[in-house]
Design a protein around this motif. Structure first.
Motif, PDB file in Angstrom:
ATOM      1  N   SER A   1       0.807  -1.214   0.000  1.00 36.77           N
ATOM      2  CA  SER A   1       0.000   0.000   0.000  1.00 36.77           C
ATOM      3  C   SER A   1       0.843   1.268   0.000  1.00 36.77           C
ATOM      4  O   SER A   1       0.318   2.370  -0.170  1.00 36.77           O
ATOM      5  CB  SER A   1      -0.910   0.025   1.233  1.00 36.77           C
ATOM      6  OG  SER A   1      -0.159   0.297   2.414  1.00 36.77           O
ATOM      7  N   SER A   2       2.160   1.138   0.190  1.00 39.21           N
ATOM      8  CA  SER A   2       2.994   2.321   0.411  1.00 39.21           C
ATOM      9  C   SER A   2       3.286   3.047  -0.896  1.00 39.21           C
ATOM     10  O   SER A   2       3.856   2.466  -1.831  1.00 39.21           O
ATOM     11  CB  SER A   2       4.305   1.915   1.085  1.00 39.21           C
ATOM     12  OG  SER A   2       5.161   3.026   1.214  1.00 39.21           O
TER      13      SER A   2
ATOM     14  N   ASP B   1      -9.033  -8.303   4.289  1.00 34.08           N
ATOM     15  CA  ASP B   1      -7.583  -8.426   4.177  1.00 34.08           C
ATOM     16  C   ASP B   1      -7.042  -7.774   2.913  1.00 34.08           C
ATOM     17  O   ASP B   1      -5.904  -7.286   2.890  1.00 34.08           O
ATOM     18  CB  ASP B   1      -7.177  -9.902   4.205  1.00 34.08           C
ATOM     19  CG  ASP B   1      -7.405 -10.532   5.567  1.00 34.08           C
ATOM     20  OD1 ASP B   1      -7.497  -9.768   6.552  1.00 34.08           O
ATOM     21  OD2 ASP B   1      -7.511 -11.763   5.641  1.00 34.08           O
ATOM     22  N   THR B   2      -7.809  -7.757   1.832  1.00 36.73           N
ATOM     23  CA  THR B   2      -7.331  -7.176   0.580  1.00 36.73           C
ATOM     24  C   THR B   2      -7.648  -5.695   0.471  1.00 36.73           C
ATOM     25  O   THR B   2      -6.925  -4.944  -0.179  1.00 36.73           O
ATOM     26  CB  THR B   2      -7.943  -7.913  -0.619  1.00 36.73           C
ATOM     27  OG1 THR B   2      -9.378  -7.809  -0.571  1.00 36.73           O
ATOM     28  CG2 THR B   2      -7.542  -9.387  -0.602  1.00 36.73           C
ATOM     29  N   THR B   3      -8.760  -5.253   1.099  1.00 37.40           N
ATOM     30  CA  THR B   3      -9.157  -3.844   1.068  1.00 37.40           C
ATOM     31  C   THR B   3      -9.513  -3.418   2.479  1.00 37.40           C
ATOM     32  O   THR B   3     -10.676  -3.513   2.893  1.00 37.40           O
ATOM     33  CB  THR B   3     -10.353  -3.625   0.122  1.00 37.40           C
ATOM     34  OG1 THR B   3     -10.064  -4.209  -1.148  1.00 37.40           O
ATOM     35  CG2 THR B   3     -10.629  -2.140  -0.052  1.00 37.40           C
ATOM     36  N   PRO B   4      -8.527  -2.963   3.287  1.00 42.72           N
ATOM     37  CA  PRO B   4      -8.794  -2.653   4.699  1.00 42.72           C
ATOM     38  C   PRO B   4      -9.818  -1.551   4.940  1.00 42.72           C
ATOM     39  O   PRO B   4     -10.347  -1.441   6.041  1.00 42.72           O
ATOM     40  CB  PRO B   4      -7.409  -2.251   5.215  1.00 42.72           C
ATOM     41  CG  PRO B   4      -6.455  -2.932   4.300  1.00 42.72           C
ATOM     42  CD  PRO B   4      -7.106  -2.896   2.961  1.00 42.72           C
ATOM     43  N   GLY B   5     -10.082  -0.677   3.959  1.00 43.99           N
ATOM     44  CA  GLY B   5     -11.042   0.390   4.166  1.00 43.99           C
ATOM     45  C   GLY B   5     -10.381   1.722   4.458  1.00 43.99           C
ATOM     46  O   GLY B   5      -9.162   1.819   4.549  1.00 43.99           O
TER      47      GLY B   5
ATOM     48  N   LEU C   1      -9.044   2.279  -2.302  1.00 45.85           N
ATOM     49  CA  LEU C   1     -10.073   2.320  -3.343  1.00 45.85           C
ATOM     50  C   LEU C   1     -10.063   0.980  -4.078  1.00 45.85           C
ATOM     51  O   LEU C   1      -9.632   0.866  -5.223  1.00 45.85           O
ATOM     52  CB  LEU C   1      -9.814   3.471  -4.309  1.00 45.85           C
ATOM     53  CG  LEU C   1      -9.649   4.855  -3.655  1.00 45.85           C
ATOM     54  CD1 LEU C   1      -9.394   5.913  -4.710  1.00 45.85           C
ATOM     55  CD2 LEU C   1     -10.857   5.195  -2.803  1.00 45.85           C
ATOM     56  N   GLY C   2     -10.488  -0.062  -3.385  1.00 44.72           N
ATOM     57  CA  GLY C   2     -10.353  -1.400  -3.916  1.00 44.72           C
ATOM     58  C   GLY C   2      -8.996  -1.973  -3.535  1.00 44.72           C
ATOM     59  O   GLY C   2      -8.171  -1.317  -2.903  1.00 44.72           O
ATOM     60  N   PRO C   3      -8.703  -3.225  -3.938  1.00 47.47           N
ATOM     61  CA  PRO C   3      -7.449  -3.875  -3.535  1.00 47.47           C
ATOM     62  C   PRO C   3      -6.219  -3.363  -4.269  1.00 47.47           C
ATOM     63  O   PRO C   3      -5.100  -3.679  -3.874  1.00 47.47           O
ATOM     64  CB  PRO C   3      -7.704  -5.351  -3.878  1.00 47.47           C
ATOM     65  CG  PRO C   3      -8.690  -5.304  -4.997  1.00 47.47           C
ATOM     66  CD  PRO C   3      -9.583  -4.130  -4.709  1.00 47.47           C
ATOM     67  N   ASP C   4      -6.398  -2.549  -5.329  1.00 45.03           N
ATOM     68  CA  ASP C   4      -5.267  -2.171  -6.175  1.00 45.03           C
ATOM     69  C   ASP C   4      -4.867  -0.704  -6.078  1.00 45.03           C
ATOM     70  O   ASP C   4      -3.798  -0.338  -6.560  1.00 45.03           O
ATOM     71  CB  ASP C   4      -5.574  -2.498  -7.642  1.00 45.03           C
ATOM     72  CG  ASP C   4      -5.802  -3.984  -7.867  1.00 45.03           C
ATOM     73  OD1 ASP C   4      -5.154  -4.783  -7.169  1.00 45.03           O
ATOM     74  OD2 ASP C   4      -6.640  -4.336  -8.714  1.00 45.03           O
TER      75      ASP C   4
END
Length: 660
Positions: free
Chosen positions: A40-41, A332-336, A385-388
């Motif tokens: 995410s960084s 786990d893929t999109t923490p919010g 904004l989604g997992p990506d």
């Protein structure tokens, strides 16, 4: 009166206050105010793991950092000599260093961290975050941050130790003991290093030795299912021998009976409360940091042995509160989405003691006590904004007692391209660095007088990079371009005619830093890995010593640097061999010739390569034999002009571990 050894209190660990176990290599606790996944960084982040430190058998942390892109290491002599770590061509005091979240930069000197005193024995991992981080962590993080995370207990009972010896009459060892239950864990460790060292001066025969003893405590306790407490205590004592400067003829180091006793103490404790099914987290804590140096120097100009004595001490007291609100549900893929609000209050104290000095009938008294304080207000918004796609925005307002209020900000973005193994990342932000106590108030007879009217340095920086995976994820490459412009840069050694008296000033114009960082990690097999880095870093500023308007390279910054690390295991991983090569290109430095030491002369430091070969063999499940050759090519090099560094060295040791 405050005691010399600090009493444990409560401290906020800004890198994730209470952690029952160290973060995995897929997490970062430094790139944001909360622990997040590395993917995410938007900032450029490097992680040095415990296995890498052990495979390379690094004696001190600075050796392990030679393999990190964007960093340059300069050590002014053998083990124990001043060691500066610069990031992206910035100054050494533009890099914030945390030890388990405790701000560890040395207020007693020049706000740099004393890397020479930090051994590698009890270190779990090191996180390096490059680019302006002042919006998160305040003044010292103008160029970036390095977070050193110590080991915690993971097993009900674990213990270990090592002992090695070798060249320069070096003895190095340490031990640790860890306990863990369902609700609590504690890790105690101690280490010691003693070496006769080598001769710093180009001539002479006197070796400059170093001794260090370090104790570390890391503990956590789950008081209830929602309330966790943590405690850290670290103390280090060192004795460093160093040469004097020939102020009459050569202007270079010469044998002298100089010695510095230094100590560093870091205490933290804190509490974390999770509410609303972990959607609201509150953290509170208190930190105490104390650094002190007592120095005895031989007056080489006196006909008979004569010694000057001086001491400086810096204290930092930090009180912090942080509140994290998870605004949307996640997985786990999109923490919010996450909103973080924090308040950091800090008081800094500086004490200098020395002998009253008479200069041609005018007395000068270096004895003084100074203090400043500030309160920082932080807001950070992290959006998945989604997992990506991950975006973040941070802002900080610092209210200073001695300077104008400062506002800094930072934005980051990470975007994994759909249906590919590519990820784009970037960051844009501002940084600021307040003048040090030494720059404002320091006094060294007949050498330097502080300038209390200095203003903070200010920087704007950005980077953009692409990360690419190949071979089913076994190969990971990253290339990042960075740029930063620094205003009001402080020249800490301004010595104008006709008096040639030295002080510190804010320079006109800008200092510009730009470059490229490349990292490649390749796992050929489970037992064979290759890691490589390359950095191009160009740092230039207006020349303060001439009327020339052209820009000159800043001192001790290599234009090119890089590293290659090969690690191979055999015999069901009982035998491990590690080969590490670190290259540093030529650099420029300033030489101050006697008798007036001004104007400075530009000199060139030659390029060099350091080769380290380390091997370990596991005799039993708990016992390993260690062997290492440092500077195996016997490179003759200097990181600081005139300060000789050690030649080839060999070490042999034994390591015992139980539990992990």
């Amino acid at each position: 009166m405050r005691t010399r050894i600090l009493i444990c209190g409560l401290l906020l660990n800004p890198a994730g206050l209470v952690q029952a176990a160290p973060p995995s290599d897929s997490m970062t606790v430094t790139a944001y105010r909360t622990a997040q996944q590395l993917r995410s960084s938007g900032s450029a982040v490097s992680v040095v793991s415990r296995s890498q430190i052990e495979n390379r058998q690094s004696m001190v942390i600075a050796d392990a950092l030679r393999s990190v892109a964007g960093l340059s290491i300069a050590r002014s002599g053998p083990l124990g000599a001043q060691t500066q770590v610069r990031m992206r061509g910035a100054e050494a005091n533009h890099v914030l260093v945390l030890i388990d979240g405790v701000q560890a930069n040395d207020l007693a000197t020049s706000d740099e961290f004393s890397f020479e005193h930090l051994g590698a024995f009890d270190i779990e991992r090191i996180e390096v975050v490059r680019g302006p981080q002042s919006a998160l962590w305040g003044s010292d993080a103008l160029a970036g941050a390095i977070n050193v995370i110590t080991r915690t207990a993971e097993q009900p009972l674990e213990a270990g130790g090592f002992l090695e010896g070798g060249s320069f009459s070096t003895v190095n060892g340490g031990g640790r003991l860890g306990l863990r239950s369902e609700r609590a864990a504690v890790m105690l460790s101690a280490s010691g290093l003693d070496t006769d060292g080598s001769n710093v001066s180009r001539e002479g025969t006197e070796d400059d030795g170093f001794r260090n003893t370090t104790f570390n405590l890391n503990a956590d306790f789950a008081a209830t299912p929602t309330l966790a407490l943590s405690l850290l205590g670290r103390h280090s004592d060192s004795t460093v021998e160093f040469d004097g400067i020939d102020a009459v003829v050569g202007g270079l180091p010469t044998d002298a009976d100089n010695e510095t006793d230094a100590s560093q103490s870091y205490i933290r404790g804190g509490a974390r409360l999770d509410l609303l099914e972990d959607r609201w987290t509150q953290q509170v804590g208190y930190a105490l940091t104390r650094t002190e140096t007592d120095t005895v120097t031989e007056d080489l100009s006196a006909p008979d042995p004569d010694f000057d004595r001086a001491s400086v001490r810096g204290d930092r007291y930090a009180l912090s509160y942080q509140s994290d609100f998870r605004l949307t549900a996640g997985d786990d893929t999109t923490p919010g989405h996450l909103l973080t609000l924090a308040i950091d209050h800090e008081r800094q104290e500086f004490r200098q003691r020395g002998e009253v000095y008479d200069f041609f009938g005018t007395p000068y008294d270096p004895n003084q006590d100074q203090a400043v304080h500030n309160t920082g207000y932080v807001a950070e918004y992290l959006a998945w904004l989604g997992p990506d796609v991950v975006l973040s925005a941070s802002a900080r307002h610092d209210d200073y007692s001695d300077f104008d209020d400062a506002n800094t900000w930072r934005t980051t973005a990470s975007w994994k391209l759909p249906a590919t193994d590519s990820r784009l990342h970037g960051s844009l932000g501002t940084g600021q660095k307040t003048p040090t106590f030494v720059e404002r108030f320091g006094f060294y007879p007949n050498q330097f007088t502080g300038n209390p009217d200095l203003e903070p340095e200010k920087s704007t920086g950005w980077d953009i990079g692409v990360e690419q995976r190949w071979l089913g994820g076994r190969m990971l490459a990253d290339a990042t371009y960075f740029r930063a412009d620094l205003e009001d840069e402080i020249n800490g050694l301004y010595c104008p005619p006709p008096t040639f008296g030295c002080t510190a000033i804010n320079q006109d114009g800008e200092s510009r830093r730009r470059g490229v960082e490349v990292t490649v990690d390749l796992s050929l097999t489970d037992d064979y890995t290759i890691n490589a880095t390359y950095t191009y870093s160009d740092s230039r500023a207006d020349d303060p010593n001439t009327a020339d308007t052209g820009r000159v390279r800043e001192v001790r910054r290599p234009l090119h640097s890089g590293s290659v690390n090969l690690n191979r295991s055999w015999l069901d991983r009982r035998l491990n061999v590690n080969l590490a090569a670190a290259y540093t290109s030529d650099r420029e430095d300033d030489f101050f010739p006697p008798p007036f030491f001004y104007p400075a002369e530009r000199v060139t430091l030659d390029s060099y390569m350091l080769l380290t070969l380390a091997a370990r063999y596991r005799l039993t499940e708990t016992v390993e034999i260690l062997g290492r050759a440092e500077n195996a090519l016997d490179a003759d090099y200097e990181d600081v002009y005139g300060f000789a560094t050690p030649g080839a060295a060999a070490y042999l040791g034994l390591r015992v571990s139980m539990g992990r």
